[in-house]
Design an enzyme around this catalytic site. Sequence first.
Site, PDB file in Angstrom:
ATOM      1  N   ARG A   1      47.946  42.282  17.876  1.00  0.00           N
ATOM      2  CA  ARG A   1      47.740  42.551  19.799  1.00  0.00           C
ATOM      3  C   ARG A   1      47.919  44.186  19.283  1.00  0.00           C
ATOM      4  NH1 ARG A   1      50.245  45.468  23.644  1.00  0.00           N
ATOM      5  NH2 ARG A   1      51.938  44.427  22.548  1.00  0.00           N
TER       6      ARG A   1
ATOM      7  N   CYS B   1      49.262  52.272  22.078  1.00  0.00           N
ATOM      8  CA  CYS B   1      48.618  51.787  23.357  1.00  0.00           C
ATOM      9  C   CYS B   1      47.228  53.264  23.795  1.00  0.00           C
ATOM     10  CB  CYS B   1      49.788  51.650  24.337  1.00  0.00           C
ATOM     11  SG  CYS B   1      49.613  52.084  26.007  1.00  0.00           S
TER      12      CYS B   1
ATOM     13  N   ASN C   1      53.623  50.824  15.785  1.00  0.00           N
ATOM     14  CA  ASN C   1      54.423  50.126  15.929  1.00  0.00           C
ATOM     15  C   ASN C   1      55.128  50.297  15.096  1.00  0.00           C
ATOM     16  OD1 ASN C   1      52.819  48.436  16.702  1.00  0.00           O
ATOM     17  ND2 ASN C   1      54.605  47.812  18.535  1.00  0.00           N
TER      18      ASN C   1
ATOM     19  N   HIS D   1      61.072  46.973  20.485  1.00  0.00           N
ATOM     20  CA  HIS D   1      59.257  47.181  21.088  1.00  0.00           C
ATOM     21  C   HIS D   1      59.563  48.167  20.271  1.00  0.00           C
ATOM     22  CE1 HIS D   1      55.473  46.332  21.309  1.00  0.00           C
ATOM     23  NE2 HIS D   1      55.896  47.484  21.397  1.00  0.00           N
TER      24      HIS D   1
HETATM   25  P1  HMG Z   1      41.817  46.162  37.603  1.00  0.00           P
HETATM   26  O1  HMG Z   1      40.498  46.650  37.088  1.00  0.00           O
HETATM   27  O2  HMG Z   1      42.890  46.462  38.263  1.00  0.00           O
HETATM   28  O3  HMG Z   1      41.889  44.294  38.624  1.00  0.00           O
HETATM   29  O4  HMG Z   1      42.891  45.945  36.313  1.00  0.00           O
HETATM   30  P2  HMG Z   1      40.653  44.153  38.730  1.00  0.00           P
HETATM   31  O5  HMG Z   1      41.990  42.560  39.202  1.00  0.00           O
HETATM   32  O6  HMG Z   1      39.731  45.015  39.771  1.00  0.00           O
HETATM   33  O7  HMG Z   1      39.781  43.784  36.850  1.00  0.00           O
HETATM   34  C1  HMG Z   1      38.633  44.524  37.129  1.00  0.00           C
HETATM   35  C2  HMG Z   1      37.614  43.700  36.086  1.00  0.00           C
HETATM   36  O8  HMG Z   1      38.453  43.253  35.307  1.00  0.00           O
HETATM   37  C3  HMG Z   1      37.121  43.185  37.212  1.00  0.00           C
HETATM   38  O9  HMG Z   1      35.593  42.839  36.206  1.00  0.00           O
HETATM   39  C4  HMG Z   1      37.422  41.992  36.752  1.00  0.00           C
HETATM   40  O10 HMG Z   1      37.074  40.523  36.403  1.00  0.00           O
HETATM   41  C5  HMG Z   1      38.417  41.511  35.144  1.00  0.00           C
HETATM   42  P3  HMG Z   1      34.293  43.284  36.984  1.00  0.00           P
HETATM   43  O11 HMG Z   1      34.152  43.093  38.079  1.00  0.00           O
HETATM   44  O12 HMG Z   1      34.659  45.338  37.122  1.00  0.00           O
HETATM   45  O13 HMG Z   1      32.666  43.601  36.051  1.00  0.00           O
HETATM   46  N1  HMG Z   1      39.245  41.189  34.595  1.00  0.00           N
HETATM   47  C6  HMG Z   1      39.308  40.474  33.447  1.00  0.00           C
HETATM   48  N2  HMG Z   1      38.640  39.451  32.769  1.00  0.00           N
HETATM   49  C7  HMG Z   1      39.296  39.493  31.705  1.00  0.00           C
HETATM   50  N3  HMG Z   1      39.883  38.930  31.429  1.00  0.00           N
HETATM   51  C8  HMG Z   1      41.668  38.857  32.822  1.00  0.00           C
HETATM   52  C9  HMG Z   1      40.942  40.353  33.283  1.00  0.00           C
HETATM   53  N4  HMG Z   1      41.353  40.421  34.632  1.00  0.00           N
HETATM   54  C10 HMG Z   1      40.512  41.000  35.210  1.00  0.00           C
HETATM   55  N5  HMG Z   1      42.564  38.923  32.454  1.00  0.00           N
HETATM   56  C11 HMG Z   1      43.912  44.901  34.932  1.00  0.00           C
HETATM   57  C12 HMG Z   1      43.570  45.335  36.000  1.00  0.00           C
HETATM   58  C13 HMG Z   1      45.575  44.338  34.509  1.00  0.00           C
HETATM   59  C14 HMG Z   1      43.845  43.135  34.539  1.00  0.00           C
HETATM   60  C15 HMG Z   1      43.784  45.704  33.787  1.00  0.00           C
HETATM   61  O14 HMG Z   1      44.332  46.976  34.350  1.00  0.00           O
HETATM   62  C16 HMG Z   1      43.793  45.420  32.478  1.00  0.00           C
HETATM   63  O15 HMG Z   1      43.303  44.487  31.999  1.00  0.00           O
HETATM   64  N6  HMG Z   1      44.513  45.836  31.559  1.00  0.00           N
HETATM   65  C17 HMG Z   1      44.799  45.699  30.230  1.00  0.00           C
HETATM   66  C18 HMG Z   1      45.663  47.010  29.575  1.00  0.00           C
HETATM   67  C19 HMG Z   1      46.331  46.887  28.721  1.00  0.00           C
HETATM   68  O16 HMG Z   1      45.548  46.055  28.101  1.00  0.00           O
HETATM   69  N7  HMG Z   1      47.428  47.812  27.821  1.00  0.00           N
HETATM   70  C20 HMG Z   1      47.719  47.239  26.641  1.00  0.00           C
HETATM   71  C21 HMG Z   1      48.542  46.213  26.112  1.00  0.00           C
HETATM   72  S1  HMG Z   1      50.316  46.829  27.076  1.00  0.00           S
HETATM   73  C22 HMG Z   1      50.886  48.100  25.500  1.00  0.00           C
HETATM   74  O17 HMG Z   1      49.933  48.047  24.338  1.00  0.00           O
HETATM   75  C23 HMG Z   1      52.575  48.145  25.892  1.00  0.00           C
HETATM   76  C24 HMG Z   1      53.161  47.159  25.233  1.00  0.00           C
HETATM   77  O18 HMG Z   1      52.502  46.854  23.366  1.00  0.00           O
HETATM   78  C25 HMG Z   1      55.358  47.748  24.672  1.00  0.00           C
HETATM   79  C26 HMG Z   1      54.925  48.921  24.602  1.00  0.00           C
HETATM   80  O19 HMG Z   1      54.799  49.566  23.543  1.00  0.00           O
HETATM   81  O20 HMG Z   1      55.596  49.380  25.999  1.00  0.00           O
HETATM   82  C27 HMG Z   1      53.564  45.437  25.380  1.00  0.00           C
HETATM   83 MG    MG Z   2      53.994  48.510  21.928  1.00  0.00          MG
END
Ligand code: HMG
Ligand code: MG
Length: 284
Positions: free
Chosen positions: A13, A238, A247, A205
Amino acid sequence: MNNHVKIFEVGPRDGLQNEKRLIKTADKIKLVDMLTDCGCSHIETSSFVSPKWVPQMADAAEVFAGISKRTSTVYSALTPNLRGFEAAAAAGADEVAVFGSASEGFSQKNINCSIDESISRFTDVVEAALSKKYNVRGYVSCVTDCPYDGPTHPDKVVQVALKLLELGCYEISLGDTIGAATPETTDLLISAMLNYMSPDVLAGHFHDTSGRALENIGVCLEHGIRTFDSSVGGLGGCPYAGGATGNVDTVAVVTMLEDLQFETGIDLGKLKKTAEFAKSLIEG
Ligand code: HMG
Ligand code: MG
């Protein structure tokens, strides 16, 4: 002293999500299967997030459908909202994780909402997940530094972590999202956290951008933390944290832990071969 350390392998992931070139689903499945064979007890397998935001994770359901699961391994997924949780449950994830931030800037960039709004979204996710008997992990990003807001005060991390625990998360993974934590800031952070919670509910993490992840893990170990997230081959980054490199490498973490007489249940020889395969996916 508890000498078992839980390694939460996040390579499939966190390691792959930032890769611009789409990696074949079959290769992702192979990576997860190899990690299973290494003896990994926890594998963060994919994310059920918007494919527009993170295209590399668009095949999450296919990855879950293709892997050969073992009952000794927990296969988890990131689920930012109810829709993500429902998709993860349908795909066969064993456990899910919500992911928030201790800094407003990163919360907005990463999940498009404020910290308060994210907690309210997570309330729905955690309630739905717990009612169906899923364990839920909680991430807090930018625990010492944020690429948008600068240094993070430990109190901010404490506040978000307490909210996630109150919702029902069983563990809080403390994300050094941009690999800027030092042993000093890590020590300040963990000391502050431990005024409010036990080390048993905390995980480290660390990204290794500044090459200090192993030292930071050492500080966490001294404070009694026994769970660490790492990525095989040190893959990662990220998409919403410019400059965030991989990581900390699981190979390096397991090697260090073995030197310190901790056991992880992971076969280091197999892990090294898996790391070569993981790196070939990125370079190839
Ligand atoms: P949004 O644009 O605010 O929300 O996104 P929305 O509800 O308006 O949805 C926008 C579009 O996404 C829509 O599609 C939804 O249908 C679709 P459209 O109408 O434009 O065609 N949608 C989805 N599709 C599939 N699965 C879903 C989903 N939800 C909405 N679950 C949202 C809000 C949170 C969905 C968006 O901002 C997002 O997906 N962000 C992902 C961010 C991400 O994955 N970042 C990386 C992981 S975090 C990380 O790496 C940190 C970590 O490792 C720890 C660290 O290192 O600190 C964990
Ligand atoms: Mg991370």
